[in-house]
Write an enzyme that holds these catalytic residues in place. Structure first.
Site, mmCIF file in Angstrom:
data_model
loop_
_atom_site.group_PDB
_atom_site.id
_atom_site.type_symbol
_atom_site.label_atom_id
_atom_site.label_comp_id
_atom_site.label_asym_id
_atom_site.label_seq_id
_atom_site.Cartn_x
_atom_site.Cartn_y
_atom_site.Cartn_z
ATOM 1 C CG HIS A 1 -59.933 -91.785 0.806
ATOM 2 N ND1 HIS A 1 -60.267 -91.296 2.041
ATOM 3 C CD2 HIS A 1 -59.438 -93.022 1.034
ATOM 4 C CE1 HIS A 1 -60.005 -92.194 2.965
ATOM 5 N NE2 HIS A 1 -59.509 -93.257 2.379
ATOM 6 C CG PHE B 1 -65.091 -106.875 -7.474
ATOM 7 C CD1 PHE B 1 -64.102 -106.305 -6.698
ATOM 8 C CD2 PHE B 1 -66.118 -106.056 -7.927
ATOM 9 C CE1 PHE B 1 -64.124 -104.950 -6.377
ATOM 10 C CE2 PHE B 1 -66.156 -104.700 -7.616
ATOM 11 C CZ PHE B 1 -65.161 -104.148 -6.842
ATOM 12 C CB THR C 1 -64.319 -92.495 2.577
ATOM 13 O OG1 THR C 1 -63.042 -92.059 2.095
ATOM 14 C CG2 THR C 1 -64.941 -93.419 1.565
ATOM 15 C CB ALA D 1 -61.775 -102.042 0.251
ATOM 16 C CB ILE E 1 -70.092 -97.088 2.786
ATOM 17 C CG1 ILE E 1 -70.364 -98.593 2.947
ATOM 18 C CG2 ILE E 1 -71.388 -96.277 2.865
ATOM 19 C CD1 ILE E 1 -71.019 -98.997 4.250
HETATM 20 N N1 INI Z 1 -61.938 -99.211 3.607
HETATM 21 C C1 INI Z 1 -63.031 -99.944 3.326
HETATM 22 O O1 INI Z 1 -62.940 -101.195 3.186
HETATM 23 N N2 INI Z 1 -64.250 -99.344 3.180
HETATM 24 C C2 INI Z 1 -64.393 -97.993 3.312
HETATM 25 O O2 INI Z 1 -65.548 -97.509 3.160
HETATM 26 C C3 INI Z 1 -63.259 -97.219 3.629
HETATM 27 N N3 INI Z 1 -63.392 -95.794 3.831
HETATM 28 O O3 INI Z 1 -64.505 -95.335 3.994
HETATM 29 O O4 INI Z 1 -62.397 -95.081 3.875
HETATM 30 C C4 INI Z 1 -62.005 -97.857 3.762
HETATM 31 N N4 INI Z 1 -60.901 -97.144 4.046
HETATM 32 C C5 INI Z 1 -59.686 -97.761 4.538
HETATM 33 C C6 INI Z 1 -58.768 -98.220 3.403
HETATM 34 O O5 INI Z 1 -59.317 -99.359 2.766
HETATM 35 C C7 INI Z 1 -57.395 -98.602 3.949
HETATM 36 O O6 INI Z 1 -57.520 -99.642 4.880
HETATM 37 C C8 INI Z 1 -56.678 -97.429 4.624
HETATM 38 O O7 INI Z 1 -56.640 -96.314 3.753
HETATM 39 C C9 INI Z 1 -55.206 -97.822 4.958
HETATM 40 O O8 INI Z 1 -54.471 -98.148 3.786
#
Ligand code: INI
Length: 167
Positions: free
Chosen positions: A94, A119, A92, A62, A88
């Site tokens: 973060h 969105f 995570t 995302a 979700i």
């Molecule tokens: N990306 C998501 O789309 N959903 C999540 O729940 C998620 N979590 O859980 O961390 C997530 N992390 C990855 C982030 O979007 C980046 O791709 C990554 O940090 C590299 O920049």
């Protein structure tokens, strides 16, 4: 004076047969995002968008959605862009950063380009909430985002045609 046709009550579908639509999908939680994409394609079909006028791209997560969305929107080839993802909280620490930056970037993308960017990114506490929002009905958030994309594209195109920007 009303020169623009829009409605307080949204019709079940719109005529998007002349529209080009970009879709950005995040691969993270792709078991959910694939269902959002299926919902978005159902919504676009209901709105008569030709499948050959839909460009779908995938990004890692995302957090990367806004850059791909603004790049598509800025290309001049799309009347609207739909973004689909699932952040979700349970997965995570973060969550706030990923969800917040994703939402902020998507809003920036539409305000900076003038192209509607929808969105369709779920920000939920757990997997079950994500499953509940990505089912086969019209309450699928991808479907909702798709119908909204067509509505906003038709509206923005109409406003631009009715009230062209004075240079
Ligand atoms: N990306 C998501 O789309 N959903 C999540 O729940 C998620 N979590 O859980 O961390 C997530 N992390 C990855 C982030 O979007 C980046 O791709 C990554 O940090 C590299 O920049």
């Amino acid at each position: 004076m009303t020169r623009i046709s829009s409605s307080k009550t949204a019709p079940e579908s719109f005529d998007g047969s002349e529209l080009n639509i970009g879709i950005v999908c995040a691969r993270f939680n792709d078991h959910i995002v694939s269902e959002l994409l299926a919902g978005a394609l159902r919504g676009l079909k209901r709105c008569k968008v030709d499948s050959s006028n839909i460009e779908t791209v995938w990004v890692p997560g995302a957090f990367e959605i806004p850059l791909a969305a603004i790049t598509l929107a800025d290309s001049g080839n799309f009347d609207a862009v739909i973004t689909l993802g699932a952040v979700i909280r349970g997965d995570t620490a973060h969550f706030e950063f990923v969800a917040g930056e994703c939402a902020r970037g998507i809003q920036n993308a539409q305000l900076e380009t003038g192209v509607p960017v929808m969105f369709g990114v779920l920000t939920v506490d757990n997997n079950q909430q994500a499953v509940d929002r990505s089912g086969p009905g019209i309450d699928n958030k991808g479907d909702e985002a798709a119908v909204g994309a067509v509505e906003m594209a038709l509206l923005v195109n109409q406003i631009k045609a009715t009230y062209p920007t004075v240079e």
